[in-house]
Design a protein around this motif. Sequence first.
Motif, short mmCIF file in Angstrom:
data_model
loop_
_atom_site.label_atom_id
_atom_site.label_comp_id
_atom_site.label_asym_id
_atom_site.label_seq_id
_atom_site.Cartn_x
_atom_site.Cartn_y
_atom_site.Cartn_z
N ALA A 173 0.69 -1.24 -0.01
CA ALA A 173 0.00 0.08 0.01
C ALA A 173 0.83 1.15 0.08
CB ALA A 173 -0.95 -0.11 1.25
N GLY A 174 0.84 1.86 -1.04
CA GLY A 174 1.61 3.21 -1.10
C GLY A 174 2.95 3.20 -1.32
N THR B 256 -3.39 4.06 -4.08
CA THR B 256 -3.68 3.84 -2.69
C THR B 256 -4.93 4.62 -2.20
OG1 THR B 256 -1.47 2.76 -2.09
CG2 THR B 256 -2.85 3.09 -0.20
N PRO C 207 -4.78 -2.79 -0.47
CA PRO C 207 -5.98 -2.08 -0.60
C PRO C 207 -7.34 -2.78 -1.22
CG PRO C 207 -3.81 -1.05 -1.44
CD PRO C 207 -3.61 -2.21 -1.20
N LYS D 62 1.18 5.88 -4.29
CA LYS D 62 0.61 6.52 -3.32
C LYS D 62 -0.97 7.07 -3.74
CE LYS D 62 4.31 8.01 -0.52
NZ LYS D 62 5.12 9.16 0.08
N HIS E 102 -3.35 -7.49 -3.56
CA HIS E 102 -3.23 -6.38 -2.98
C HIS E 102 -3.79 -5.78 -1.79
CE1 HIS E 102 -1.76 -5.17 -7.21
NE2 HIS E 102 -0.92 -4.64 -6.38
N ALA F 111 3.82 -2.20 -4.85
CA ALA F 111 2.53 -2.44 -5.43
C ALA F 111 2.42 -3.13 -6.67
CB ALA F 111 1.91 -1.09 -5.38
#
Length: 334
Positions: A47-48, A230, A261, A227, A259, A52
């Motif tokens: 995440a971010g 996310t 998110p 980012k 992932h 990712a």
Amino acid sequence: MTGTAAEAPRAAARRRTPGRAWGLLGCGVVLAVPATLLVVRLTGLDAGTPFAMPMAFFPWSTALGVLVLGVMVAVPVLRSRWAVAVVAALVAAHVALLMPRFMSESRYVPPGSAQLRVATVNTDGGRADPHALVDLVRTGRIDVLAVEQTPSRGVDALDKAGLGALMPYRELHPEYDSSIYSRHPLSHSGTTRIDTAWPQTTAQVTVGGRTVELVAVHTYYPLGDPKRWTRDMAALTALAGRSGPDTVFLGDFNASLDHAPMRQLLAAGLTDTHDALGRGWARTWPVGHALVPPLIHLDHVLYGSGLAGVSVAERTLPGTDHRAVVAVLALLPT
């Protein structure tokens, strides 16, 4: 004679030692990929962060671990009890995380339940063959179609190909990268102003006396800005949390089931159709490349607790680098 015979195995062992060491070292270097991705998968570090993008290849890293384990077992010089045990544990951890998505959930759908047939496709800037897409809508008897990355010229091409006759109701926002077409009247249409790179197109459609909320999704891509991606996914999660049980999010999420998110979005009350039907590794991107097959699952149909997945499939359309996803959803009794 006895001393000479005893020295032979020792000499052979000394000759094998360098090859064994280099072989195990090579296996360790290769296994750094699945090991790293396992840590990222368990901790949510994608995440971010730059992790990712590689996290989308988590299932492939599992296959890589299985391959190395097979080599270590098959090649005598690489057989090390402790090394095989470590690799087997790594592979087992991967398999434990992946296995649920290959198991279909047992959710009873009463006979005669109203159904909603939906499809989504990223047209890659309007490059998808409009006639092929219209034929997909016609033959699949699609009720709702979400398109992403379809500029005004792509909208015009679809109308010329006959989509307007099949789906006269639409919420078009080519400037925002997502639009919705429908066979049935749409209400409360527009765009949802949440913290995403561009607004998400929304609408409502009535099926079997029930109003279903529709969200045509297109998020930013993690390779460009993890980012920003996310934040897009977090905004969708907040929107899902405010949505009712009769909700469908469909489109290009630029995210796989591995992932963090995406898992948070699903935890907000949505179900992935592929996952529910035991097809959780459906690869939808990229397509159209002679030497590169579809590798990762970016395009999804998610639904709320008031619906259930009946079927799901992917369709390849000429011109676009994404496969279309077609799903049949049933409305469950309230």
